[in-house]
Design a protein around this motif. Structure first.
Motif, PDB file in Angstrom:
ATOM      1  N   SER A 158      35.443  52.703  32.080  1.00  0.00           N
ATOM      2  CA  SER A 158      34.020  52.446  32.325  1.00  0.00           C
ATOM      3  C   SER A 158      33.841  51.896  33.728  1.00  0.00           C
ATOM      4  N   GLY A 159      32.585  51.828  34.176  1.00  0.00           N
ATOM      5  CA  GLY A 159      32.311  51.275  35.492  1.00  0.00           C
ATOM      6  C   GLY A 159      32.799  49.846  35.629  1.00  0.00           C
ATOM      7  N   GLY A 160      32.557  49.042  34.606  1.00  0.00           N
ATOM      8  CA  GLY A 160      33.007  47.652  34.648  1.00  0.00           C
ATOM      9  C   GLY A 160      34.517  47.540  34.693  1.00  0.00           C
ATOM     10  N   GLN A 161      35.206  48.420  33.951  1.00  0.00           N
ATOM     11  CA  GLN A 161      36.662  48.403  33.960  1.00  0.00           C
ATOM     12  C   GLN A 161      37.206  48.850  35.319  1.00  0.00           C
ATOM     13  N   GLN A 162      36.560  49.847  35.929  1.00  0.00           N
ATOM     14  CA  GLN A 162      36.979  50.291  37.257  1.00  0.00           C
ATOM     15  C   GLN A 162      36.833  49.161  38.279  1.00  0.00           C
ATOM     16  N   GLN A 163      35.746  48.404  38.166  1.00  0.00           N
ATOM     17  CA  GLN A 163      35.559  47.310  39.107  1.00  0.00           C
ATOM     18  C   GLN A 163      36.607  46.223  38.892  1.00  0.00           C
ATOM     19  N   ARG A 164      37.015  46.024  37.656  1.00  0.00           N
ATOM     20  CA  ARG A 164      38.063  45.032  37.404  1.00  0.00           C
ATOM     21  C   ARG A 164      39.422  45.505  37.935  1.00  0.00           C
ATOM     22  N   VAL A 165      39.664  46.819  37.892  1.00  0.00           N
ATOM     23  CA  VAL A 165      40.868  47.353  38.528  1.00  0.00           C
ATOM     24  C   VAL A 165      40.801  47.101  40.036  1.00  0.00           C
ATOM     25  N   ALA A 166      39.618  47.312  40.612  1.00  0.00           N
ATOM     26  CA  ALA A 166      39.446  47.079  42.050  1.00  0.00           C
ATOM     27  C   ALA A 166      39.685  45.616  42.402  1.00  0.00           C
ATOM     28  N   ILE A 167      39.259  44.711  41.547  1.00  0.00           N
ATOM     29  CA  ILE A 167      39.504  43.287  41.781  1.00  0.00           C
ATOM     30  C   ILE A 167      41.000  42.990  41.682  1.00  0.00           C
ATOM     31  N   ALA A 168      41.659  43.563  40.683  1.00  0.00           N
ATOM     32  CA  ALA A 168      43.107  43.379  40.555  1.00  0.00           C
ATOM     33  C   ALA A 168      43.826  43.916  41.789  1.00  0.00           C
ATOM     34  N   ARG A 169      43.382  45.054  42.290  1.00  0.00           N
ATOM     35  CA  ARG A 169      43.980  45.634  43.497  1.00  0.00           C
ATOM     36  C   ARG A 169      43.782  44.702  44.697  1.00  0.00           C
ATOM     37  N   GLY A 170      42.604  44.099  44.775  1.00  0.00           N
ATOM     38  CA  GLY A 170      42.334  43.184  45.876  1.00  0.00           C
ATOM     39  C   GLY A 170      43.100  41.888  45.775  1.00  0.00           C
ATOM     40  N   MET A 171      43.513  41.517  44.564  1.00  0.00           N
ATOM     41  CA  MET A 171      44.147  40.222  44.357  1.00  0.00           C
ATOM     42  C   MET A 171      45.668  40.266  44.304  1.00  0.00           C
ATOM     43  N   VAL A 172      46.251  41.440  44.129  1.00  0.00           N
ATOM     44  CA  VAL A 172      47.684  41.513  43.854  1.00  0.00           C
ATOM     45  C   VAL A 172      48.525  41.011  45.028  1.00  0.00           C
ATOM     46  N   THR A 173      48.019  41.075  46.234  1.00  0.00           N
ATOM     47  CA  THR A 173      48.763  40.567  47.399  1.00  0.00           C
ATOM     48  C   THR A 173      48.551  39.072  47.619  1.00  0.00           C
ATOM     49  N   ARG A 174      47.825  38.437  46.703  1.00  0.00           N
ATOM     50  CA  ARG A 174      47.505  37.008  46.794  1.00  0.00           C
ATOM     51  C   ARG A 174      46.842  36.685  48.137  1.00  0.00           C
ATOM     52  N   PRO A 175      45.700  37.293  48.420  1.00  0.00           N
ATOM     53  CA  PRO A 175      45.051  37.117  49.724  1.00  0.00           C
ATOM     54  C   PRO A 175      44.463  35.729  49.904  1.00  0.00           C
ATOM     55  N   ALA A 176      44.323  35.345  51.160  1.00  0.00           N
ATOM     56  CA  ALA A 176      43.692  34.063  51.460  1.00  0.00           C
ATOM     57  C   ALA A 176      42.214  34.091  51.097  1.00  0.00           C
ATOM     58  N   VAL A 177      41.596  35.258  51.219  1.00  0.00           N
ATOM     59  CA  VAL A 177      40.169  35.377  50.926  1.00  0.00           C
ATOM     60  C   VAL A 177      39.875  36.754  50.368  1.00  0.00           C
ATOM     61  N   LEU A 178      38.966  36.806  49.415  1.00  0.00           N
ATOM     62  CA  LEU A 178      38.499  38.059  48.833  1.00  0.00           C
ATOM     63  C   LEU A 178      37.083  38.301  49.327  1.00  0.00           C
ATOM     64  N   PHE A 179      36.869  39.409  50.020  1.00  0.00           N
ATOM     65  CA  PHE A 179      35.539  39.802  50.474  1.00  0.00           C
ATOM     66  C   PHE A 179      34.970  40.806  49.486  1.00  0.00           C
ATOM     67  N   ALA A 180      33.792  40.512  48.975  1.00  0.00           N
ATOM     68  CA  ALA A 180      33.158  41.381  47.987  1.00  0.00           C
ATOM     69  C   ALA A 180      31.797  41.838  48.503  1.00  0.00           C
ATOM     70  N   ASP A 181      31.608  43.140  48.599  1.00  0.00           N
ATOM     71  CA  ASP A 181      30.363  43.710  49.106  1.00  0.00           C
ATOM     72  C   ASP A 181      29.618  44.351  47.947  1.00  0.00           C
ATOM     73  N   GLU A 182      28.589  43.679  47.452  1.00  0.00           N
ATOM     74  CA  GLU A 182      27.789  44.132  46.316  1.00  0.00           C
ATOM     75  C   GLU A 182      28.681  44.510  45.125  1.00  0.00           C
ATOM     76  N   PRO A 183      29.556  43.628  44.669  1.00  0.00           N
ATOM     77  CA  PRO A 183      30.525  43.993  43.631  1.00  0.00           C
ATOM     78  C   PRO A 183      29.918  44.330  42.278  1.00  0.00           C
ATOM     79  N   THR A 184      28.679  43.899  42.036  1.00  0.00           N
ATOM     80  CA  THR A 184      28.036  44.206  40.751  1.00  0.00           C
ATOM     81  C   THR A 184      26.906  45.217  40.910  1.00  0.00           C
ATOM     82  N   GLY A 185      26.748  45.763  42.107  1.00  0.00           N
ATOM     83  CA  GLY A 185      25.607  46.632  42.381  1.00  0.00           C
ATOM     84  C   GLY A 185      25.558  47.897  41.562  1.00  0.00           C
ATOM     85  N   ALA A 186      26.718  48.422  41.125  1.00  0.00           N
ATOM     86  CA  ALA A 186      26.756  49.676  40.376  1.00  0.00           C
ATOM     87  C   ALA A 186      26.971  49.453  38.878  1.00  0.00           C
TER      88      ALA A 186
END
Length: 255
Positions: A158-186
């Motif tokens: 689902s769209g919500g599940q895809q966005q959670r995969v995208a968040i996991a992808r953004g977090m797996v490198t343990r970044p100092a900061v997560l930039f989110a551009d309209e993460p709930t817009g779709a």
């Protein structure tokens, strides 16, 4: 005439800044037709906090995010990311910095359709030049509630599940900061709430730093602080406001 407001967002506890902008301006065009998207912006995003950035169309929200993430070079001023001055970094240095210190989440998910959720997440590690730790990938997917969807491709989610995969992808490198551009817009309202709750958990349990551009007052109200831009300058900020207060402030700026 708009007044420039320079301030540091209130910190819940002493902490270094995940991102800091000092007197940043960003101009586009030629000297005969220049548009100043950001005008002498000074702003600090403390580590372990979630900040929403709002403003009318054309206010400079996306430009601020792009400059803070090293996606665009500033015309003047300085940008510090994870404690490092990236103002004059070259393309190779910026690319390496983004892959290691920055995570991105976009409205359109940007998943690769031919890869599974697990492979999409692992791709971030490969791009960062890090050994792919399958147990880490599985853990990150479990953290976003998708342990049982690791082998599914985007079209099977689902769209919500895809966005959670995208968040996991953004977090797996343990970044100092997560930039989110309209993460709930779709997303629909229910899926949006799941994503916002997930971001809140990351801030509270992992001290993740998040900078989020949004037009949605409900999404902004989930953050610790809300920064308002108009005509390229910061005109106001609110600490933990309600969605109603955010909507009223935004309507005033757009009026």
């Amino acid at each position: 005439m708009t007044t420039t407001v320079n301030f540091q967002l209130p910190q819940q506890a002493p902490a270094a800044s995940a991102v800091e902008l000092r007197g940043v301006s960003r101009e586009y065009g030629s000297k005969h037709a220049t548009v100043r998207a950001l005008n002498d912006v000074s702003l600090s995003f403390p580590t372990g906090t979630w900040t929403a950035v709002m403003g009318p169309s054309g206010s400079g929200k996306s430009t601020l995010l792009h400059c803070a993430a090293g996606l665009e070079q500033v015309s003047s001023g300085q940008v510090f990311l994870a404690g490092r001055d990236i103002t004059f970094a070259n393309d190779d240095q910026l690319t390496d910095m983004r892959r290691r210190e920055v995570g991105f989440v976009f409205q359109s998910f940007n998943l690769i359709g031919s890869l599974t959720a697990e492979q999409n997440v692992a791709l971030s590690l490969k791009l960062a030049g890090t050994r792919v730790d399958k147990s880490l990938v599985r853990t990150v997917l479990a953290n976003v509630g998708l342990a049982d969807r690791a082998k599914h491709k985007p079209r099977e989610l689902s769209g919500g599940q895809q966005q959670r995969v995208a968040i996991a992808r953004g977090m797996v490198t343990r970044p100092a900061v997560l930039f989110a551009d309209e993460p709930t817009g779709a997303l629909d309202t229910k899926s949006a709430r799941v994503v916002l709750d997930l971001l809140r958990t990351m801030v509270q349990t992992q001290r993740q730093s998040i900078v989020m551009v949004t037009h949605d007052p409900a999404a902004a109200a989930a953050a610790d602080s809300v920064v308002f831009l108009r005509d390229g300058v910061i005109v106001d900020h609110l600490a933990r406001p309600s969605a109603t207060v955010v909507a009223e402030r935004l309507a005033h700026l757009e009026g």
